[in-house]
Scaffold this motif. Structure first.
Motif, PDB file in Angstrom:
ATOM      1  N   ASN A  21      38.723  51.081  48.557  1.00  0.00           N
ATOM      2  CA  ASN A  21      39.535  49.874  48.942  1.00  0.00           C
ATOM      3  C   ASN A  21      39.105  48.434  48.633  1.00  0.00           C
ATOM      4  OD1 ASN A  21      41.928  51.231  49.759  1.00  0.00           O
ATOM      5  ND2 ASN A  21      41.217  51.336  51.902  1.00  0.00           N
ATOM      6  N   ALA A  22      37.712  48.400  48.937  1.00  0.00           N
ATOM      7  CA  ALA A  22      37.201  47.145  48.854  1.00  0.00           C
ATOM      8  C   ALA A  22      37.094  46.854  47.333  1.00  0.00           C
ATOM      9  CB  ALA A  22      35.812  47.106  49.308  1.00  0.00           C
ATOM     10  N   GLN A  23      36.878  47.838  46.262  1.00  0.00           N
ATOM     11  CA  GLN A  23      36.784  47.559  44.943  1.00  0.00           C
ATOM     12  C   GLN A  23      38.290  47.384  44.538  1.00  0.00           C
ATOM     13  OE1 GLN A  23      35.506  50.982  43.025  1.00  0.00           O
ATOM     14  NE2 GLN A  23      33.468  50.568  43.253  1.00  0.00           N
ATOM     15  N   HIS A  24      39.276  47.908  45.018  1.00  0.00           N
ATOM     16  CA  HIS A  24      40.664  47.636  44.674  1.00  0.00           C
ATOM     17  C   HIS A  24      41.131  45.877  45.085  1.00  0.00           C
ATOM     18  CE1 HIS A  24      44.869  48.354  43.724  1.00  0.00           C
ATOM     19  NE2 HIS A  24      45.105  47.731  44.883  1.00  0.00           N
ATOM     20  N   ASP A  25      40.507  45.601  46.334  1.00  0.00           N
ATOM     21  CA  ASP A  25      40.724  44.137  46.761  1.00  0.00           C
ATOM     22  C   ASP A  25      40.317  43.113  45.846  1.00  0.00           C
ATOM     23  OD1 ASP A  25      42.397  45.245  48.834  1.00  0.00           O
ATOM     24  OD2 ASP A  25      40.868  45.022  50.317  1.00  0.00           O
ATOM     25  N   ARG A  27      39.627  43.610  42.690  1.00  0.00           N
ATOM     26  CA  ARG A  27      40.242  43.678  41.323  1.00  0.00           C
ATOM     27  C   ARG A  27      41.764  42.688  41.353  1.00  0.00           C
ATOM     28  NH1 ARG A  27      40.204  49.343  40.600  1.00  0.00           N
ATOM     29  NH2 ARG A  27      38.271  49.837  40.471  1.00  0.00           N
ATOM     30  N   ILE A  28      42.443  42.838  42.690  1.00  0.00           N
ATOM     31  CA  ILE A  28      43.692  41.969  42.886  1.00  0.00           C
ATOM     32  C   ILE A  28      43.290  40.654  43.040  1.00  0.00           C
ATOM     33  CG2 ILE A  28      45.412  41.932  44.708  1.00  0.00           C
ATOM     34  CD1 ILE A  28      45.736  44.825  45.009  1.00  0.00           C
ATOM     35  N   GLY A  29      42.140  40.435  43.853  1.00  0.00           N
ATOM     36  CA  GLY A  29      41.849  38.787  43.931  1.00  0.00           C
ATOM     37  C   GLY A  29      41.355  38.294  42.716  1.00  0.00           C
ATOM     38  N   ALA A  30      40.696  38.949  41.929  1.00  0.00           N
ATOM     39  CA  ALA A  30      40.624  38.334  40.670  1.00  0.00           C
ATOM     40  C   ALA A  30      41.458  38.271  39.428  1.00  0.00           C
ATOM     41  CB  ALA A  30      39.322  39.362  39.744  1.00  0.00           C
ATOM     42  N   PHE A  31      42.613  38.862  39.616  1.00  0.00           N
ATOM     43  CA  PHE A  31      43.593  38.837  38.810  1.00  0.00           C
ATOM     44  C   PHE A  31      44.556  37.653  39.164  1.00  0.00           C
ATOM     45  CE2 PHE A  31      47.968  40.066  37.202  1.00  0.00           C
ATOM     46  CZ  PHE A  31      47.320  40.137  36.069  1.00  0.00           C
ATOM     47  N   ARG A  32      44.747  36.854  38.437  1.00  0.00           N
ATOM     48  CA  ARG A  32      45.681  35.577  38.460  1.00  0.00           C
ATOM     49  C   ARG A  32      47.120  35.948  38.339  1.00  0.00           C
ATOM     50  NH1 ARG A  32      42.534  30.389  36.746  1.00  0.00           N
ATOM     51  NH2 ARG A  32      44.171  29.646  38.150  1.00  0.00           N
ATOM     52  N   TYR A  33      47.721  36.056  39.494  1.00  0.00           N
ATOM     53  CA  TYR A  33      49.484  36.384  39.165  1.00  0.00           C
ATOM     54  C   TYR A  33      50.270  35.036  38.816  1.00  0.00           C
ATOM     55  CZ  TYR A  33      48.691  40.786  41.158  1.00  0.00           C
ATOM     56  OH  TYR A  33      48.227  42.086  41.483  1.00  0.00           O
ATOM     57  N   SER A  34      49.485  33.813  39.291  1.00  0.00           N
ATOM     58  CA  SER A  34      50.578  32.727  38.962  1.00  0.00           C
ATOM     59  C   SER A  34      50.488  32.188  37.355  1.00  0.00           C
ATOM     60  CB  SER A  34      50.000  31.678  39.913  1.00  0.00           C
ATOM     61  OG  SER A  34      48.657  31.377  39.411  1.00  0.00           O
ATOM     62  N   ASP A  35      49.549  32.643  36.844  1.00  0.00           N
ATOM     63  CA  ASP A  35      49.375  32.128  35.286  1.00  0.00           C
ATOM     64  C   ASP A  35      50.572  32.832  34.421  1.00  0.00           C
ATOM     65  OD1 ASP A  35      47.279  30.573  36.016  1.00  0.00           O
ATOM     66  OD2 ASP A  35      45.638  31.889  34.896  1.00  0.00           O
ATOM     67  N   ALA A  36      51.418  31.975  33.837  1.00  0.00           N
ATOM     68  CA  ALA A  36      52.507  32.685  33.000  1.00  0.00           C
ATOM     69  C   ALA A  36      52.093  32.462  31.422  1.00  0.00           C
ATOM     70  CB  ALA A  36      53.542  31.887  33.285  1.00  0.00           C
ATOM     71  N   LEU A  37      52.407  33.479  30.772  1.00  0.00           N
ATOM     72  CA  LEU A  37      52.197  33.440  29.416  1.00  0.00           C
ATOM     73  C   LEU A  37      52.970  32.553  28.660  1.00  0.00           C
ATOM     74  CD1 LEU A  37      52.047  37.271  28.778  1.00  0.00           C
ATOM     75  CD2 LEU A  37      50.069  35.753  28.784  1.00  0.00           C
ATOM     76  N   PRO A  38      52.337  31.746  27.774  1.00  0.00           N
ATOM     77  CA  PRO A  38      53.174  30.674  27.037  1.00  0.00           C
ATOM     78  C   PRO A  38      54.394  31.415  26.273  1.00  0.00           C
ATOM     79  CG  PRO A  38      50.981  30.675  26.081  1.00  0.00           C
ATOM     80  CD  PRO A  38      51.109  32.043  26.937  1.00  0.00           C
TER      81      PRO A  38
END
Length: 70
Positions: A21-25, A27-38
């Protein structure tokens, strides 16, 4: 003796699940959901047909009056 082994296995399983669970958290924290692709973004609405009507339909008010008279 069997009870001690069972408890040890359960504790080891709890620790393993906790680490996963800690590893999963992380990974989720490192992924930036707010950045949209051009060139890819949310579509804008071109008409107001998708919005909800401001007044109830005429048949709904007629039906409510009819139910009270029964």
């Amino acid at each position: 003796m069997e009870t001690a082994v069972t408890v040890a296995v359960i504790i080891a399983g709890m620790f393993l699940i906790h680490r996963l669970n800690a590893q999963h958290d992380e990974r989720i924290g490192a992924f930036r959901y707010s950045d949209a692709l051009p060139g890819i973004g949310r579509r804008t609405r071109k008409s107001s047909h998708a919005t909800a009507p401001k007044a109830p339909p005429a048949d709904a008010t007629r039906r409510e009056r009819g139910e009270g008279s029964r």
